[in-house]
Design a protein around this motif. Structure first.
Motif, short mmCIF file in Angstrom:
data_model
loop_
_atom_site.label_atom_id
_atom_site.label_comp_id
_atom_site.label_asym_id
_atom_site.label_seq_id
_atom_site.Cartn_x
_atom_site.Cartn_y
_atom_site.Cartn_z
N THR A 3 27.13 -9.96 9.21
CA THR A 3 26.53 -8.63 9.13
C THR A 3 27.58 -7.60 8.75
OG1 THR A 3 26.92 -8.16 11.48
CG2 THR A 3 24.80 -9.20 10.88
N THR A 8 21.37 3.50 7.14
CA THR A 8 20.21 3.08 6.36
C THR A 8 20.37 3.50 4.90
OG1 THR A 8 18.81 3.28 8.31
CG2 THR A 8 17.70 3.20 6.18
N ALA A 11 22.96 1.35 3.19
CA ALA A 11 22.40 0.01 2.93
C ALA A 11 21.46 0.04 1.73
CB ALA A 11 21.66 -0.49 4.17
N GLU A 164 15.79 -1.22 10.48
CA GLU A 164 15.50 -2.61 10.13
C GLU A 164 14.23 -2.77 9.29
OE1 GLU A 164 14.70 -2.17 14.68
OE2 GLU A 164 16.03 -1.32 13.13
N ILE A 167 14.46 -3.58 5.22
CA ILE A 167 14.59 -4.88 4.56
C ILE A 167 13.26 -5.33 3.94
CG2 ILE A 167 15.08 -7.32 4.92
CD1 ILE A 167 17.22 -6.50 6.92
N HIS A 199 23.22 0.60 11.45
CA HIS A 199 22.57 -0.66 11.82
C HIS A 199 23.45 -1.81 11.33
CE1 HIS A 199 19.29 -3.44 12.70
NE2 HIS A 199 19.38 -3.93 11.46
N TRP A 201 23.56 -4.91 9.29
CA TRP A 201 22.71 -5.48 8.25
C TRP A 201 23.19 -6.87 7.87
CZ3 TRP A 201 18.65 -2.39 6.78
CH2 TRP A 201 18.74 -1.06 7.13
N PHE A 205 21.30 -9.57 2.58
CA PHE A 205 20.38 -8.55 2.06
C PHE A 205 20.92 -7.92 0.78
CE2 PHE A 205 18.81 -3.99 2.55
CZ PHE A 205 17.55 -4.24 2.04
#
Length: 625
Positions: A3, A8, A11, A164, A167, A199, A201, A205
């Protein structure tokens, strides 16, 4: 599981930078950059993430500054249209009006079935500070925000209320953006606190993802059924729509038309799929269609629609296909369009579908007399066009003369952009496109203000082409500020600004409906009548364009306009060519009808007379069953 801890927004930026599309073995960036205007909803989220990516090099996702949120969506749509819907931009906006400014652009994208990714900022997911600046308080529920207005105009909508959730939402967004059937505006509403929330991740991803854009293969039985109908036709007609262009079916379509002798009419989105001087090309069809296309449509017993959604302008409000037993065969990637008009559907990629039909019709062609009929109608149409180009109107030139000069000066690869007003109708009948990207008219939503912003996107999509924005004073006043973006990005675009001091298209429509051009002129309010019918307003749009950073050339005649265009072609900066035309036309002769209701009762003789004409046209309107 490996991770990485990111916000957010960070990401999302990293994810978008690793998305690719592929068709026919050709890969390209799906999201090559982000348009944005920052405010308190996104400056600390998406804004910080884009800055961090640019500074550290952790993600390659360039940022572009727009001057209006609607404009940046239009620029993204134009880019995607030029790239055959295989690449588009993301657009970020602040909360409240910054985000809702994008709604019109979203509607345009979805109506035209063009992909664009919208990232409107939203209110606090925690609701810790409710009501915050620019927040709508809805008594029906605490989870309602102004961004819910995007739901109706988006092909996919999601609100990311927890990190989350990004995703599955991001993956779903890419699926829709790359689906030729489902594509349109994709909206991920991002609460401002969630954008900045960290977060852990999964690293997976952010892996490089290639979204394969397939070509659905036609079902053999469906090909046989379609071919059987075409073989039985005496006067078939092809209507080429945007799907023929987006699928790259141009070469196959031209060969098919040559082999069979079936004439090809086009919609706005399909113009250029077959060059205007091809022996089977009969021009635009429908309400503003050419003489040849509409005459053939009246006689057609079988209509082969290729990649068209059959808007009311294409069908002349269900009047142009007049044969009592007309039958439709619709080749379309979307079943929604394939079954319209009770058609024999051929659900498939346009290029593969045309190739399959060509194979099934090997050795078959129309009767020689029908080829002769097509040639005769084309010759008559050319006479009509040439008369419009050389009418010698005065003292101000007719708009058609300006279009004729523009067409003669530009080369085959130059892109002409337009969207609204009287020009789309004139262009559909008169423009001579030889390249499928040369004619860029947004006419599904026909959005005033699209043109200038679209010039930005089209030039970014293909810098090797001359891009010409053709815009009237009405659309220019709606949204001209992206001229500043052209200048700041060093883009060379030619803007032809046609000034006629009013709404020419709506004025003519108003007159035809008995409403006497009411409210359609740019005039002072008259102290005697109380109406806006006084002297012409002293508006200097050329000075406005100059103040936004463009070079400006003036023309007062067709000859001066032609000379100014040649000079603009040699320029290296955005250049505006300003020309005045006659508000009252003359326009090309009409060969079709458009259903716009007229008041059934009125104290005005002009309206009563217009209703009689309207009622007569309504009698020819029909469902195709």
């Amino acid at each position: 599981m490996n991770t990485v801890r990111l916000t957010t927004a960070q990401a999302l930026v990293r994810f978008l930078a690793n998305q690719y599309s592929e068709r026919d073995g050709q890969e390209q960036r799906l999201i090559p950059g982000v348009w944005g205007i920052f405010g308190h909803g996104n400056v600390a989220g998406i804004g910080q993430a884009l800055l961090q990516a640019a500074t550290t090099g952790e993600a390659d996702l360039p940022y572009y500054l727009a001057r209006n949120e609607q404009g940046m969506v239009h620029a993204s749509v134009a880019y995607a249209k030029m790239r055959d819907r295989l690449a588009t931009f993301a657009c970020t906006a602040s909360t409240g009006p910054g985000s809702t400014n994008m709604i019109t652009g979203a509607a345009l994208a979805t109506t035209n079935r063009i992909p664009v990714l919208l990232l409107p900022s939203d209110m606090f997911a925690t609701r810790a500070a409710d009501p915050v600046l620019q927040q709508l308080e809805d008594t029906r529920g605490g989870d309602v925000t102004v961004n819910d207005a995007f739901r109706a105009v988006s092909k996919y909508f999601d609100r990311i209320s927890r990190p989350e959730q990004l995703i599955p939402a991001a993956l779903a967004a890419m699926r829709v953006l790359t689906d030729p059937v489902e594509t349109g505006a994709v909206t991920l509403a991002l609460p401002q606190d969630v954008q900045a929330e960290a977060h852990d991740w999964p690293v997976a991803f952010f892996r490089r993802r290639v979204w394969h854009v397939g070509r659905p293969v036609p079902e053999p039985a469906a090909v046989d059924r379609a071919a059987r109908l075409l073989r039985g036709a005496r006067k078939p007609l092809i209507v080429a729509g945007g799907g023929a262009v987006y699928s790259g079916a141009e070469t196959a379509l031209r060969a098919f038309a040559e082999a069979t002798g079936i004439p090809v009419a086009d919609t706005h989105a399909g113009k250029g799929a077959v060059p205007w001087d091809h022996p089977c090309a009969v021009g635009g069809i429908g309400s503003t269609g050419s003489y040849a296309a509409n005459e053939l449509a009246k006689e057609a017993d079988v209509v082969l629609g290729i990649g068209t959604r059959y808007s009311d302008f294409t069908t002349a409000s269900h009047t142009v296909f007049a044969h009592p037993d007309v039958t439709f065969v619709n080749l379309n990637v979307a079943r929604l369009d394939a079954v319209k008009h009770s058609a024999e559907p051929l659900v498939a990629d346009a290029r593969l579908g045309v190739q399959a039909l060509a194979g099934a019709l090997t050795g078959w062609e129309v009767d020689p007399s029908y080829r002769d009929r097509t040639r005769h109608l084309i010759a008559r149409t050319r006479e009509i066009e040439d008369r419009c180009f050389t009418i010698g109107h005065g003292p101000l030139p007719a708009q058609t003369e300006i279009l004729g000069a523009l067409n003669s000066v530009l080369d085959d690869r130059a892109v002409v952009i337009n969207a609204a007003g009287s020009m789309p109708g004139d262009l559909q009948q008169l423009w001579r496109a030889r390249d499928p990207k040369a004619y860029h008219v947004e006419y599904a939503y026909s959005c005033m203000g699209y043109e200038v912003a679209a010039g930005v996107g089209a030039k970014m999509a293909d810098p090797s082409r001359e891009v010409v924005v053709l815009v009237g004073d009405g659309s220019y006043l709606m949204m001209a500020q992206e001229i500043v973006t052209m200048v700041s990005e060093g883009l060379k675009v030619i803007i032809v600004l046609v000034q006629n001091h009013g709404f020419a298209s709506i004025g003519a429509l108003s007159e035809s409906l008995g409403s006497q051009r009411f409210g359609t002129k740019y005039r002072f309010r008259n102290g005697d009548s109380g109406q806006l019918d006084g002297h012409v307003l002293p508006v200097d749009l050329a000075a406005n364009a100059s103040s936004l950073g463009a070079d400006v050339l003036h023309a007062t005649s067709v000859e001066e306009f032609r000379a100014a265009l040649e000079k603009a072609k040699g320029a290296t900066r955005t250049t505006v060519v300003h020309v005045e035309t006659d508000l009252y036309g003359p326009n090309p002769p009409g060969h079709g009808w458009w259903d716009v209701p007229v008041s059934q009762t009125s104290a005005l003789e002009s309206t009563r007379s217009a209703y009689e004409t309207y009622a007569a046209h309504k009698k020819t309107q029909r469902h195709y069953l």
